[in-house]
Design an enzyme around this catalytic site. Sequence first.
Site, PDB file in Angstrom:
ATOM      1  N   GLY A 129       0.785  -1.229   0.000  1.00  0.00           N
ATOM      2  CA  GLY A 129       0.000   0.000   0.000  1.00  0.00           C
ATOM      3  C   GLY A 129       0.814   1.274   0.000  1.00  0.00           C
ATOM      4  O   GLY A 129       0.242   2.366  -0.038  1.00  0.00           O
ATOM      5  N   LYS A 130       2.140   1.181   0.022  1.00  0.00           N
ATOM      6  CA  LYS A 130       2.969   2.389   0.016  1.00  0.00           C
ATOM      7  C   LYS A 130       2.907   3.086  -1.340  1.00  0.00           C
ATOM      8  O   LYS A 130       2.399   2.546  -2.317  1.00  0.00           O
ATOM      9  CB  LYS A 130       4.425   2.040   0.346  1.00  0.00           C
ATOM     10  CG  LYS A 130       4.622   1.328   1.669  1.00  0.00           C
ATOM     11  CD  LYS A 130       4.140   2.141   2.857  1.00  0.00           C
ATOM     12  CE  LYS A 130       4.471   1.419   4.163  1.00  0.00           C
ATOM     13  NZ  LYS A 130       3.885   2.110   5.338  1.00  0.00           N
ATOM     14  N   ASN A 131       3.474   4.293  -1.411  1.00  0.00           N
ATOM     15  CA  ASN A 131       3.456   5.038  -2.676  1.00  0.00           C
ATOM     16  C   ASN A 131       4.129   4.262  -3.797  1.00  0.00           C
ATOM     17  O   ASN A 131       3.753   4.368  -4.959  1.00  0.00           O
ATOM     18  CB  ASN A 131       4.123   6.397  -2.498  1.00  0.00           C
ATOM     19  CG  ASN A 131       3.281   7.334  -1.661  1.00  0.00           C
ATOM     20  OD1 ASN A 131       2.615   6.916  -0.718  1.00  0.00           O
ATOM     21  ND2 ASN A 131       3.303   8.609  -1.995  1.00  0.00           N
TER      22      ASN A 131
END
Length: 368
Positions: free
Chosen positions: A184-186
């Site tokens: 879910g990180k950038n």
Amino acid sequence: MIPVLSLELMHQSIRAEVLSALEKVYDSNWFILGRELEQFEAEFAEYCDAKYAIGVGNGLDALYLILKAYGIGEGDEVIIPSNTFIATALAVSYVGAKPILVEPIEGTHNINSELIENNVTDRTKAIIAVHLYGQPADMDEINLIAKKHGLVVIEDAAQAQGAYYKQRKVGSLGNAAGFSFYPGKNIGALGDGGIVTTNDEHLANRIKELRNYGSSVKYTHTTKGTNTRLDEIQAAVLRVKLKYLNQWNEERNRIAQWYNSKLANQRIILPEVPEWASSVWHQYVVRVSDREQVQEELKNRGVQTLVHYPIPIHLQEAYKEYNYLKGSLKLTELLANEVLSLPMWPGLTEEQVEIVCQALNEVVSLNK
């Protein structure tokens, strides 16, 4: 339902490239410490304006290995923000040191540099500055304090890939930085992953050994290491995604500006960004009173939200040994009771943001 996070549109747009990269690794029959990792490490180091990058198994291990490589351990203290995910504290605990919690700035939610020096003792060895929600902490002030007291400065950049502090990229603002590539990180892997960046050649070599059983030459072990390596499949996927990270961050910034312009209720406290910071908006976090009721009402209206983070570290069962009382870190506890993360992901449309904002404005007005 408008989800708080969706990877579908982003992944669909790069599907062919990712599948081609996976096929390449599959056909190579080389899956650990190979060419894809070497190339990704070089590319990510360049992206962060750092000399070295060392891929590891996850963001927690990135921080843990930095601390271990600096020899920080039993009897030492490491200053960290009180308002952060527990992984920051766990990294300190894993090396046997004690995390010293410092309250945040109310507007930015990042560590308050003015409070750091009061917490420095003769046991303090390092400061971990978290760039929370994608916004850089005030690194110049933190580095000044560290230099005065001979401390190591570590960036926890798990949520801030691509962010800028005074025109400088995070990842090269201290002695070392730890990043996470949780999906879910950038920029996220297709599983767990992490990386360390640094300009210190000795530290880089030390971490390379530590991540690989304490070995730089096969079957020769110079230290007691661990097994935490970013594998070839994840490195190949991340190489594809890195090409699009700036584009996705720009999109997140545009979404944040939509939120800023459309959330008009005085009872909604919007995030603050100092003029010297460029956030990559990993999360768009507002503050509201009666948070649980507001969250439930939004859900009923088709808007999903999350809370980052509902129980502060000092009140977690895992850290009961330090005997923190409720009310001992007042601002941290206030934020934990009021923060609400709104939908934020590349592909979110202005129409969807309008729906979220209209719902939040109305719900907050009804809850007076």
